[in-house]
Each structure stands twice: as structure tokens, then as C-alpha cells.
Enzyme design. Structure first.
Site, PDB file in Angstrom:
ATOM      1  N   LYS A 216     -23.584 -34.867   8.386  1.00  0.00           N
ATOM      2  CA  LYS A 216     -23.362 -36.254   7.937  1.00  0.00           C
ATOM      3  C   LYS A 216     -22.460 -36.334   6.718  1.00  0.00           C
ATOM      4  O   LYS A 216     -22.043 -37.418   6.322  1.00  0.00           O
ATOM      5  CB  LYS A 216     -24.703 -36.916   7.632  1.00  0.00           C
ATOM      6  CG  LYS A 216     -25.509 -37.156   8.871  1.00  0.00           C
ATOM      7  CD  LYS A 216     -26.629 -38.130   8.598  1.00  0.00           C
ATOM      8  CE  LYS A 216     -27.481 -38.305   9.824  1.00  0.00           C
ATOM      9  NZ  LYS A 216     -28.896 -38.256   9.546  1.00  0.00           N
ATOM     10  N   ASP A 244     -21.606 -22.717   0.623  1.00  0.00           N
ATOM     11  CA  ASP A 244     -20.942 -21.932  -0.432  1.00  0.00           C
ATOM     12  C   ASP A 244     -19.464 -22.319  -0.533  1.00  0.00           C
ATOM     13  O   ASP A 244     -18.921 -22.451  -1.629  1.00  0.00           O
ATOM     14  CB  ASP A 244     -21.073 -20.438  -0.140  1.00  0.00           C
ATOM     15  CG  ASP A 244     -22.528 -19.987  -0.165  1.00  0.00           C
ATOM     16  OD1 ASP A 244     -23.311 -20.590  -0.918  1.00  0.00           O
ATOM     17  OD2 ASP A 244     -22.875 -19.060   0.578  1.00  0.00           O
TER      18      ASP A 244
HETATM   19  O1  RIB Z   1     -25.224 -19.037   1.866  1.00  0.00           O
HETATM   20  C1  RIB Z   1     -25.064 -18.017   2.798  1.00  0.00           C
HETATM   21  C2  RIB Z   1     -25.473 -16.696   2.195  1.00  0.00           C
HETATM   22  O2  RIB Z   1     -26.821 -16.730   1.872  1.00  0.00           O
HETATM   23  C3  RIB Z   1     -25.242 -15.537   3.109  1.00  0.00           C
HETATM   24  O3  RIB Z   1     -23.974 -14.971   2.970  1.00  0.00           O
HETATM   25  C4  RIB Z   1     -26.357 -14.602   2.752  1.00  0.00           C
HETATM   26  O4  RIB Z   1     -25.955 -13.577   1.904  1.00  0.00           O
HETATM   27  C5  RIB Z   1     -27.436 -15.497   2.152  1.00  0.00           C
HETATM   28  O5  RIB Z   1     -28.088 -15.011   1.083  1.00  0.00           O
END
Ligand code: RIB
Length: 303
Positions: A216, A244
Site C-alpha cells: 500500500k 532496507d
Molecule cells: O531485512 C532483511 C534482512 O533481515 C535480511 O537480509 C536478513 O539478514 C535479516 O536479518
């Protein structure tokens, strides 16, 4: 020029793709297996590194283990334009994430190893590296007390902090007063602010609490209204590391003086591209790949 310090986990991801999840006591056949660098700290750093320019200075602080993974993880960071002078090698195994990819989603078991031994108690030059940063980025895969020491220092020195409270920990609320941006997903937001409606929580943290909503998009309160910035529709290959990528791209864009809304749109495009390939870092885009996408906005052409 941006000077960003990412402090956090550096891990090896052991990824199994399967059509069936094993029940207790059962063995099932997997479809495929791959081993790739990961860890939320390293992933966010690589996301920044790939989008940065040679004039930027992006450092990682953390630790790898004295095992065969350690040198591979370090080389991977260097290959992504990151400074690793203050990544220690400690007497432990490296952090490991055991990831199962099933039904277009991931399940992760994380064992901190070296990441759990990151300690600010023996830092000296590291504090100087932080003191020179425009932005510090943190997550929750190193010990909470170390995160606390870092945010207290940053708060005292007036250094901005972007805190991604993932995975959720009971102690997360202690961090909030000391940081500038908090970026939980919905589940982490619920853990941080239990028994509260999302809109109410957002209103309590204008321009600070940014909640990612998966498919979303993302939402935050700009001081006047709750804004929702939609995600770009796609069939994801692997969503591992999408958050990330989002955090790294958002952080970099903020240091390039983009407004929060523009920085979020930039981050949404980066995470959209990241889910097109396998592996947490596999699909993280370079700035040229971003520029090649039709959704790229010319005014994001920062130096
Ligand atoms: O956010 C993804 C990450 O979280 C992966 O790469 C893994 O290492 C986990 O801890």
C-alpha cells in the site's frame, strides 16, 4: 556531499526457496538454495552506497566474525562504495539469517553472532566518525544498549538519526525521544504503540513517524494531514530487504535536502526496483538504474 554512517548488523543470508513449509518433525524438498550477503545494517548501507555519488562519504560500523563469511561480507561492503575501516572482526561466527522463501514471502530466523558483540565501550575514533555525519542510520539487529548509547551521543551532538525499529523489540520506545525519524512497518508500529489507532499514533509524531504499509505504500503525518504515498504496483520476486532499500534510499535523499514527501517517493521507487530480483541486496538499484525508470523524477537529480 553527504556523510552518512550506518551502524548495524552485517550477516550472511542462507536462503531456501520452497513450495512447502516443513511441519514439526517433517523433511520437505526445497526448490533452490542461495547464500548472499545480508543483515539489515549492511543492506541499508549497500542501498545508500549504490545510490550515492563518489563525492559522498558513507561508512559502516559493525562487526563480522572470525569465520569464512567475515572476509566475504567485508569485501561486499567495499564493493558497494562503503568505508569499512571501523568494521571489527571479532572472535565469533558472523551473523546468520536463515531465510525461507515461500509463497512470495519470507520467514527469517536470525542468529546475531558477531553482530551481538558490537559494543560502543571500546570505541574512540568511531565517535569521531559519527560526529562528522549528516545522518546516522540504525536498526535493531545489534544490542539495544549500544543503540541507546549511540542515539544519546547523537542527540547531544545534534546529529540526525533515522531509526528503523526492525525486528521489533520491547525496548524500542526508549529510542524514540532521541531520534529524528522512526520507520516501522505496520507490525512493528503496533508493537511500539499497542492499542492505538494508526492515525492517532501518526498524529503524535508529525514528520517523524513514517510507517511502511507494504504493497500500500507509506504513511506519515505532515503536521496538517495524514499523508499516504502509494507504492508502485508490481509482481515481486523477493521482498527480502525491500524495507532496507527503502530506509537507505530515504536516508540518502534526506541528506540531499529533498522534502520528506520527495524523499519517500525516491525511497518507494528504490524499494520497488529492489523486489524485482532475488536476495536482499540483489535488486537494490544504482542511481543510474533509478534514473532509467519512468517513475524517476528529474528534480531528484541531486549531486
Ligand atoms: O531485512 C532483511 C534482512 O533481515 C535480511 O537480509 C536478513 O539478514 C535479516 O536479518
Amino acid at each position: 556531499m553527504s556523510n552518512i554512517v550506518i551502524i548495524g548488523s552485517i550477516s550472511m543470508d542462507l536462503v531456501m526457496v520452497t513450495n512447502r513449509i516443513a511441519e514439526e518433525g517433517e523433511t520437505v524438498f526445497g526448490e533452490s538454495f542461495f547464500m548472499v550477503p545480508g543483515g539489515k545494517g549492511a543492506n541499508q548501507a549497500v542501498a545508500v552506497g549504490r545510490l550515492s555519488s563518489p563525492k559522498d562519504h558513507i561508512s559502516v560500523l559493525g562487526a563480522v566474525g572470525e569465520d569464512s563469511f567475515g572476509p566475504i561480507l567485508l569485501e561486499n561492503l567495499k564493493a558497494n562504495h562503503l568505508h569499512v575501516n571501523h568494521v571489527g572482526t571479532v572472535p565469533s561466527s558472523s551473523g546468520i539469517a536463515q531465510i525461507t522463501l515461500f509463497n512470495q514471502d519470507n520467514r527469517i530466523i536470525y542468529c546475531p553472532g558477531a553482530n551481538g558483540l558490537v559494543t560502543t565501550s571500546n570505541w574512540s575514533e568511531e565517535w569521531q566518525v559519527i560526529a562528522e555525519a549528516d545522518l546516522v542510520i540504525l536498526q535493531n539487529e545489534i544490542p539495544h544498549q549500544e543503540n541507546m548509547a549511540i542515539v544519546r551521543y547523537c542527540h547531544q551532538k545534534g546529529i540526525k538519526v533515522l531509526y528503523n525499529p526492525a525486528p521489533a523489540r520491547e525496548t524500542d520506545s526508549e529510542m524514540i525521544p532521541f531520534v529524528d525519524f522512526v520507520t516501522p512497518n505496520q507490525h512493528e508500529c503496533q508493537a511500539l504503540f499497542p492499542n492505538q489507532e494508526l492515525a492517532e499514533t501518526l498524529r503524535n509524531y508529525p514528520n517523524k513517524l513514517i510507517v511502511t504499509l507494504g504493497k500500500k505504500g507509506v504513511t506519515y503525518f505532515d503536521g496538517q494531514e495524514v499523508q499516504v504515498i502509494p507504492a508502485i504496483k508490481t509482481e515481486a520476486k523477493d521482498t527480502t530487504g525491500a524495507g532496507d532499500t527503502f530506509n537507505g534510499a530515504f536516508g540518502l535523499a534526506l541528506t540531499k535536502q529533498l522534502s520528506i514527501t520527495e524523499a519517500l517517493k525516491f525511497a518507494i521507487l528504490a524499494s520497488h526496483l529492489s523486489v524485482q530480483k532475488f536476495g536482499a541486496q540483489g535488486g537494490m538499484p544504482t542511481i543510474d538504474e533509478m534514473k532509467g525508470h519512468p517513475e524517476y523524477v528529474k528534480r531528484w537529480d541531486f549531486e
